[in-house]
Motif scaffolding. Structure first.
Motif, PDB file in Angstrom:
ATOM      1  N   VAL A 122       0.862  -1.175   0.000  1.00  0.00           N
ATOM      2  CA  VAL A 122       0.000   0.000   0.000  1.00  0.00           C
ATOM      3  C   VAL A 122       0.901   1.228   0.000  1.00  0.00           C
ATOM      4  CG1 VAL A 122      -1.749   1.260   1.302  1.00  0.00           C
ATOM      5  CG2 VAL A 122      -1.762  -1.237   1.285  1.00  0.00           C
ATOM      6  N   GLU A 123       0.782   2.017  -1.066  1.00  0.00           N
ATOM      7  CA  GLU A 123       1.576   3.248  -1.139  1.00  0.00           C
ATOM      8  C   GLU A 123       0.666   4.420  -0.827  1.00  0.00           C
ATOM      9  OE1 GLU A 123       4.990   4.175  -4.079  1.00  0.00           O
ATOM     10  OE2 GLU A 123       3.579   2.892  -5.154  1.00  0.00           O
ATOM     11  N   VAL A 124       1.066   5.249   0.119  1.00  0.00           N
ATOM     12  CA  VAL A 124       0.272   6.431   0.464  1.00  0.00           C
ATOM     13  C   VAL A 124       1.195   7.638   0.579  1.00  0.00           C
ATOM     14  CG1 VAL A 124      -1.642   5.378   1.698  1.00  0.00           C
ATOM     15  CG2 VAL A 124       0.486   5.799   2.894  1.00  0.00           C
ATOM     16  N   GLU A 125       0.561   8.802   0.701  1.00  0.00           N
ATOM     17  CA  GLU A 125       1.337  10.027   0.894  1.00  0.00           C
ATOM     18  C   GLU A 125       0.974  10.666   2.212  1.00  0.00           C
ATOM     19  OE1 GLU A 125       0.691  12.996  -2.061  1.00  0.00           O
ATOM     20  OE2 GLU A 125       1.591  11.785  -3.640  1.00  0.00           O
ATOM     21  N   THR A 126       1.913  11.403   2.782  1.00  0.00           N
ATOM     22  CA  THR A 126       1.581  12.214   3.949  1.00  0.00           C
ATOM     23  C   THR A 126       0.917  13.491   3.454  1.00  0.00           C
ATOM     24  OG1 THR A 126       3.768  13.206   3.822  1.00  0.00           O
ATOM     25  CG2 THR A 126       3.490  11.399   5.380  1.00  0.00           C
ATOM     26  N   ASP A 127       0.166  14.151   4.347  1.00  0.00           N
ATOM     27  CA  ASP A 127      -0.510  15.376   3.902  1.00  0.00           C
ATOM     28  C   ASP A 127       0.377  16.613   4.024  1.00  0.00           C
ATOM     29  OD1 ASP A 127      -0.548  15.662   6.609  1.00  0.00           O
ATOM     30  OD2 ASP A 127      -2.730  15.626   6.834  1.00  0.00           O
ATOM     31  N   SER A 128       1.553  16.454   4.635  1.00  0.00           N
ATOM     32  CA  SER A 128       2.513  17.572   4.676  1.00  0.00           C
ATOM     33  C   SER A 128       3.914  16.964   4.783  1.00  0.00           C
ATOM     34  CB  SER A 128       2.219  18.476   5.876  1.00  0.00           C
ATOM     35  OG  SER A 128       2.193  17.693   7.046  1.00  0.00           O
ATOM     36  N   PRO A 129       4.924  17.748   4.422  1.00  0.00           N
ATOM     37  CA  PRO A 129       6.281  17.192   4.474  1.00  0.00           C
ATOM     38  C   PRO A 129       6.566  16.661   5.878  1.00  0.00           C
ATOM     39  CG  PRO A 129       6.260  19.363   3.453  1.00  0.00           C
ATOM     40  CD  PRO A 129       4.889  19.146   3.999  1.00  0.00           C
ATOM     41  N   SER A 130       7.171  15.484   5.960  1.00  0.00           N
ATOM     42  CA  SER A 130       7.396  14.926   7.297  1.00  0.00           C
ATOM     43  C   SER A 130       8.710  14.147   7.301  1.00  0.00           C
ATOM     44  CB  SER A 130       6.239  14.008   7.672  1.00  0.00           C
ATOM     45  OG  SER A 130       6.102  13.021   6.682  1.00  0.00           O
ATOM     46  N   SER A 131       9.234  13.924   8.477  1.00  0.00           N
ATOM     47  CA  SER A 131      10.537  13.273   8.601  1.00  0.00           C
ATOM     48  C   SER A 131      10.411  11.780   8.309  1.00  0.00           C
ATOM     49  CB  SER A 131      11.062  13.459  10.016  1.00  0.00           C
ATOM     50  OG  SER A 131      10.238  12.709  10.899  1.00  0.00           O
ATOM     51  N   GLU A 132      11.579  11.167   8.083  1.00  0.00           N
ATOM     52  CA  GLU A 132      11.596   9.740   7.794  1.00  0.00           C
ATOM     53  C   GLU A 132      11.023   8.947   8.977  1.00  0.00           C
ATOM     54  OE1 GLU A 132      15.087   6.854   6.256  1.00  0.00           O
ATOM     55  OE2 GLU A 132      15.132   8.944   5.573  1.00  0.00           O
ATOM     56  N   GLU A 133      11.336   9.435  10.160  1.00  0.00           N
ATOM     57  CA  GLU A 133      10.840   8.787  11.383  1.00  0.00           C
ATOM     58  C   GLU A 133       9.316   8.797  11.447  1.00  0.00           C
ATOM     59  OE1 GLU A 133      12.238  10.696  14.884  1.00  0.00           O
ATOM     60  OE2 GLU A 133      13.860   9.247  15.153  1.00  0.00           O
ATOM     61  N   ASP A 134       8.755   9.981  11.184  1.00  0.00           N
ATOM     62  CA  ASP A 134       7.294  10.107  11.199  1.00  0.00           C
ATOM     63  C   ASP A 134       6.653   9.187  10.173  1.00  0.00           C
ATOM     64  OD1 ASP A 134       7.234  11.899  13.192  1.00  0.00           O
ATOM     65  OD2 ASP A 134       7.061  13.680  11.911  1.00  0.00           O
ATOM     66  N   ARG A 135       7.303   9.105   9.020  1.00  0.00           N
ATOM     67  CA  ARG A 135       6.723   8.271   7.959  1.00  0.00           C
ATOM     68  C   ARG A 135       6.792   6.795   8.329  1.00  0.00           C
ATOM     69  NH1 ARG A 135       9.704   9.527   3.155  1.00  0.00           N
ATOM     70  NH2 ARG A 135      10.931  11.034   4.328  1.00  0.00           N
ATOM     71  N   ALA A 136       7.854   6.413   8.998  1.00  0.00           N
ATOM     72  CA  ALA A 136       7.963   5.024   9.433  1.00  0.00           C
ATOM     73  C   ALA A 136       6.858   4.722  10.458  1.00  0.00           C
ATOM     74  CB  ALA A 136       9.336   4.771  10.040  1.00  0.00           C
ATOM     75  N   ARG A 137       6.584   5.690  11.318  1.00  0.00           N
ATOM     76  CA  ARG A 137       5.532   5.513  12.327  1.00  0.00           C
ATOM     77  C   ARG A 137       4.162   5.395  11.639  1.00  0.00           C
ATOM     78  NH1 ARG A 137       2.477   9.062  14.289  1.00  0.00           N
ATOM     79  NH2 ARG A 137       3.699  10.757  13.400  1.00  0.00           N
ATOM     80  N   LEU A 138       3.931   6.264  10.631  1.00  0.00           N
ATOM     81  CA  LEU A 138       2.671   6.200   9.887  1.00  0.00           C
ATOM     82  C   LEU A 138       2.523   4.863   9.157  1.00  0.00           C
ATOM     83  CD1 LEU A 138       2.337   9.801   8.403  1.00  0.00           C
ATOM     84  CD2 LEU A 138       0.680   8.620   9.863  1.00  0.00           C
ATOM     85  N   ALA A 139       3.642   4.394   8.598  1.00  0.00           N
ATOM     86  CA  ALA A 139       3.603   3.115   7.865  1.00  0.00           C
ATOM     87  C   ALA A 139       3.156   1.989   8.798  1.00  0.00           C
ATOM     88  CB  ALA A 139       4.976   2.814   7.268  1.00  0.00           C
ATOM     89  N   ASN A 140       3.645   2.039  10.025  1.00  0.00           N
ATOM     90  CA  ASN A 140       3.236   1.043  11.015  1.00  0.00           C
ATOM     91  C   ASN A 140       1.743   1.097  11.281  1.00  0.00           C
ATOM     92  OD1 ASN A 140       5.073  -0.750  11.979  1.00  0.00           O
ATOM     93  ND2 ASN A 140       6.184   0.830  13.136  1.00  0.00           N
ATOM     94  N   GLN A 141       1.242   2.330  11.412  1.00  0.00           N
ATOM     95  CA  GLN A 141      -0.197   2.506  11.671  1.00  0.00           C
ATOM     96  C   GLN A 141      -1.030   1.970  10.508  1.00  0.00           C
ATOM     97  OE1 GLN A 141      -1.360   6.496  12.495  1.00  0.00           O
ATOM     98  NE2 GLN A 141      -0.096   6.658  14.333  1.00  0.00           N
ATOM     99  N   VAL A 142      -0.589   2.284   9.278  1.00  0.00           N
ATOM    100  CA  VAL A 142      -1.325   1.831   8.093  1.00  0.00           C
ATOM    101  C   VAL A 142      -1.398   0.305   8.105  1.00  0.00           C
ATOM    102  CG1 VAL A 142      -1.205   1.622   5.566  1.00  0.00           C
ATOM    103  CG2 VAL A 142      -0.790   3.845   6.663  1.00  0.00           C
TER     104      VAL A 142
END
Ligand code: ADP
Ligand code: ZN
Length: 439
Positions: free
Chosen positions: A379-399
């Protein structure tokens, strides 16, 4: 500005509020005519009726329709291009065709009377959505072989709107024209509407405080969460709109301002819901495949067309006063249903989950591949605003976690930065099935 509370405006009041028994009598009369014409004028239907051992005269009640054979998309392809037409080609004044991503396109035709009917149904549908004579309708649906653009065009003129025949593409120009011309209705696919609002935001244009009042969105599945997003960011009421070229194009069903399902215009179409496996009728209010028979089409009468669209219908009265049944949200086509390690999944289910997660933008793509013997979902998604690699890894976990706990399939999640996924110019491509591409 909200349309709620305003008195409903009917385009064809007598027919839109006709009591259901009279509506059914009208349907029966028109259904008999349609079956008769299909049998007499279209060899394919005659052969299919003969094989099933039924004659048009065998229909004495609407329920008898279940004795008649279905029509499927391959019947259109097998009779390419004009084999299912019930009138000589000279009487067909317009052709449209489906995108036909695989194989031959499916071709549909209209007589002059069919075009009259279509424009009338679109005018009725737009009025149902809250449109009024005098509205400025910005039509971002594709013009050309696709039924969306031209279909809405003539119906909006019929209602008395000022039509901007924009078609798809040139997104920045679209935004300028929406503002300059004071568009009040936006007509688009929901994914393109999202592309528009995002581009506007980048240009520093706040469409939400502009003239737009209503968004008429359809031609692809979308979720309630997406509706909320479009309402908020465009400052409109988003209305669900349904149709398909095989039975006419847009104008088959449209939500009213109650937004509780789309009124299906029963004076022109007979709606059934069947179990796609047993092909038996499904009780009212339960999900199944929508099957549609046209009641007034001349050039291309359709008998029990299997839409592959999964939905349910209800005859519960609607407070808008319209008596025509309602088609609840179309969650997707059978053909779009993904079977991932034995679990049936519609892309729209994943969309609902993604859009419910804070920080995730409504852009996504599902990639299916095979790893060894196992299906693998990315599943490929985008964040709604620029975010750090750490934040994106956390979001990926949630997804991953939410998809697993809601739908029951494990997946890999890739969270991208804003703007990294492709944007829709029409119907969004949500799924890439590499299993089919042989990869
Ligand atoms: P094409 O066949 O080229 O994609 P059509 O306009 O005939 O073009 O596509 C019709 C299909 O689009 C429907 O059968 C349905 O799957 C989908 N569709 C149309 N409107 C909606 C809607 N409001 N919600 C979900 N799906 C829709
Ligand atoms: Zn209603």
């Amino acid at each position: 500005m909200s349309a709620v509370g305003a008195a409903p405006f009917y385009f064809a009041p007598e027919i839109e509020r006709l009591d259901r028994s009279a509506l059914r009598r009208l349907q029966l009369e028109r259904l008999k005519e349609t079956l008769g014409r299909a049998y007499t004028c279209v060899p394919h239907h005659r052969q299919a009726f003969d094989r099933a051992g039924v004659r048009p005269e065998d229909l004495t009640s609407l329920e008898d329709i279940t004795r008649f054979p279905f029509t499927v998309k391959t019947d259109l392809r097998d009779n390419y291009p004009f084999g299912l037409f019930a009138v000589p080609r000279e009487q067909v004044v317009r052709l449209h065709a489906s995108s036909g991503t695989t194989g031959r396109p499916t071709v549909v035709g209209y007589t002059a009377d069919d075009l009259e009917t279509w424009a009338g149904l679109i005018a009725r549908s737009l009025a149902c959505a809250g449109g009024r004579p005098g509205d400025v309708m910005h039509n971002a649906l594709g013009y050309g072989l696709f039924t969306g653009g031209l279909g809405f065009h003539y119906g909006a003129e019929r209602l008395g709107c000022t039509v901007v025949p924009m078609s798809g593409g040139q997104t920045e120009k679209q935004i300028r024209l929406i503002c300059d011309f004071g568009a009040t209705i936006l007509n688009a696919t929901p994914s393109y509407a999202l592309n528009l609002v995002e581009t506007a935001e980048r240009m520093g244009v706040d469409l939400a405080s502009g003239s737009l009042r209503i968004g008429v969105f359809g031609a692809e599945p979308w979720s309630e969460t997406m509706r909320g997003e479009l309402d908020r960011r465009l400052g409109i009421r988003s209305i669900d709109s349904y149709g398909l070229s095989e039975v006419m194009g847009p104008g088959v069903a449209m939500e009213c301002s109650q937004r509780n399902g789309m009124h299906g215009w029963e004076d022109h179409f007979l709606f059934e819901v069947i179990n796609p496996e047993t092909l038996e009728p499904v009780p009212m209010g339960q999900p199944g495949e929508l099957v549609i028979t046209t009641l007034t089409k001349q050039a291309l009468p359709m008998v029990r067309y299997r839409t592959r669209d999964i939905s349910m219908i209800t005859e519960e009265p609607c407070s808008c006063g319209r008596t025509h049944l309602r088609i609840l949200r179309v969650t997707g086509r059978n053909d779009d249903m993904l079977i991932i390690r034995g679990v049936n999944v519609y892309p729209s289910q994943i969309e609902s989950i993604l859009l419910g997660l804070p920080g995730i933008a409504p852009h996504y793509q599902l990639i299916l591949s095979r790893q060894g013997w196992l299906d693998h979902l990315t599943v490929e998604v985008e964040t709604d605003s620029p975010s750090s690699e750490e934040d994106r890894a956390r979001l990926a976990n949630q997804v991953r976690h939410h998809i697993k706990s809601t739908i029951g399939v494990s997946c890999e999640a890739l969270v991208r930065l804003p703007g990294q996924l492709p944007r829709s110019e029409g119907k969004a491509v949500r799924v890439r099935d590499l299993r089919k591409e042989g990869a």
